[in-house]
Design an enzyme around this catalytic site. Structure first.
Site, mmCIF file in Angstrom:
data_model
loop_
_atom_site.group_PDB
_atom_site.id
_atom_site.type_symbol
_atom_site.label_atom_id
_atom_site.label_comp_id
_atom_site.label_asym_id
_atom_site.label_seq_id
_atom_site.Cartn_x
_atom_site.Cartn_y
_atom_site.Cartn_z
ATOM 1 C CG PHE A 1 -1.862 1.264 1.093
ATOM 2 C CD1 PHE A 1 -3.028 1.214 0.356
ATOM 3 C CD2 PHE A 1 -1.500 2.475 1.674
ATOM 4 C CE1 PHE A 1 -3.832 2.350 0.207
ATOM 5 C CE2 PHE A 1 -2.293 3.615 1.529
ATOM 6 C CZ PHE A 1 -3.470 3.542 0.795
ATOM 7 C CG ASP B 1 5.554 4.085 1.964
ATOM 8 O OD1 ASP B 1 5.487 4.843 2.951
ATOM 9 O OD2 ASP B 1 4.601 3.907 1.177
ATOM 10 C CE LYS C 1 -1.255 7.177 6.581
ATOM 11 N NZ LYS C 1 -0.958 5.976 5.834
#
Ligand SMILES: *Cc1c(COP(=O)(O)O)cnc(C)c1O
Length: 400
Positions: free
Chosen positions: A142, A227, A256
């Protein structure tokens, strides 16, 4: 008349696209690890907005930094300099140990930036023939929702009906370093990987996987792109999850929690050789990327992680929480796994669907989100206390 939670949900169902299936709670307030719904009921937040609220809801120092900055300057675009970006990036690169950072807004933009950097580096430094650059990614990855990124997703729900897709990506199994070796060709410029696959269900790869991958990429003059949008900034008990493997990825993508739970801030980190090969004035950018408000907030967000020792806290509370979850006497749990405060309970297939448990947990005051059919993720703000965890475990025990 005051509106009920149901009123708000009915309205959203009518006026918003149906691209989410939220837990039926309507949140109106948040503080630390706790939120309150529109009817005044309190819940413990066990999702932290997918790890974007590591510092807790409305951390006073981050809110204060935002308010201070809002009173003087918020947006200039990169057409002009501002006095917040330099100090923020200096702090961030020093903390992470890289020469440079390139600020964007959302995580997906950070991933796109890393892809562009790797391709340009490939053509300019590695001398891959124009248009031939390949990037290797993993099954069940993802990395966000842009058309390029969903194009190399293996989840049919993410990319069904959204093609045609960007070429140049090759998919290998996750956790299998040999598969990486076998997939590399002279045109491979990068391997893009999550240190732990969060959305896939907190899939922790075999110990040493990232280190092996790193060595393979170095041997083949390929960039390793980590990531760390979900795993970074303390979530797994270290500032970055790749530290567990003692490696330094060529490019790290952060997002985030870099926004401190209040504003979208992402960035890629890399050294001069890559950044200078990849970027020149005009070939990449973002109107909001690196804006003064974002930089003031992100700077405070980093300070809170360091000053409050949230990495150590995540490790300690994570071990405690996982231990308590493993101690629950039930025949419904297949496995408890995770690192730091990125934790998942895998429900046995015959015990039903994860969704029924997350809805029951909500009724008990615990907000968690299922991923896929049988996984419940627990990723509370890193400021959570032992007493909060004990409270939550009691509710989780009741539900299971
Ligand atoms: C959330 C996430 C992204 C995408 O971030 P957005 O801010 O939603 O675009 C990318 N990669 C990983 C690992 C993530 O968890």
């Amino acid at each position: 008349m005051t509106r009920t939670a149901q009123d708000f949900m009915d309205e959203v169902s009518k006026v918003s696209a149906h691209n989410y299936h939220p837990i039926p709670v309507v949140i109106a307030k948040g503080e630390g690890a706790w939120v309150t719904d529109v009817e005044g009921k309190k819940y413990i937040d066990m999702l932290s907005a997918y790890s974007a609220v590591n510092q807790g809801h409305r951390h006073p120092k981050i809110i204060a930094a935002a308010k201070r900055q809002m009173d003087v300057l918020t947006l200039t675009s990169r057409a002009f300099h501002n006095d917040q970006m330099g100090p923020f990036l200096a702090k961030f690169t020093k903390l992470a140990g890289y020469d440079k950072a390139l600020p964007m807004n959302t995580g997906a933009e950070g991933v796109e930036t890393a892809i562009k950097a790797a391709r340009r580096w490939g053509y300019k430094a590695k001398k891959v023939p124009d248009g031939k650059a390949e990037i290797i990614v993993c099954e069940n990855n993802f990395h966000g929702r842009t058309t390029t990124i969903v194009g190399f997703s293996t989840d049919p729900l993410s990319n069904g009906g959204f093609g045609p897709f960007t070429p140049g990506f090759k998919i290998i199994p996750y956790g299998d370093a040999k598969a990486l070796s076998a997939a590399i060709t002279p045109n491979t410029v990068a391997f893009l990987v999550e240190p732990i696959q969060g959305e896939a269900g907190v899939m922790v790869p075999p110990a040493g996987y990232l280190k092996q991958c790193y060595e393979i990429t170095k041997k083949n003059n390929v960039l390793l792109i980590a990531d760390e949008i979900q795993t970074g900034l303390g979530r797994t008990g270290r500032m970055f999850c790749h530290e567990y493997d003692g490696i330094k990825p060529d490019i790290v993508i952060v997002g985030k929690a870099l926004g401190g739970g209040l504003y979208p801030v992402s960035a890629i980190l890399a050294n001069d050789d890559i950044m200078n090969a990849a970027f020149e004035p005009g070939n990449h950018g973002s109107t909001f990327g690196g804006n003064p408000l974002a930089c003031a907030i992100a700077s405070a967000a980093l300070d809170v992680i360091v000053d409050e020792k949230l990495c150590d806290r995540s490790l300690e509370m994570g071990e405690y929480f996982m231990g308590r979850l493993r101690g629950i006497k039930t025949d419904k749990i297949k496995e408890v796994r995770g690192k730091g405060l990125l934790i998942a309970i895998e429900i046995k297939k015959e015990a039903g669907r994860a969704r029924q448990y997350t809805e029951s947990l909500m009724k008990e005051g615990v907000l968690a989100k299922e991923t896929h059919e049988t996984t419940i993720r627990f990723a509370p703000p890193l400021v959570i206390t032992k007493a909060d965890i004990d409270w939550a475990v009691e509710k989780i025990t009741t539900v299971l």
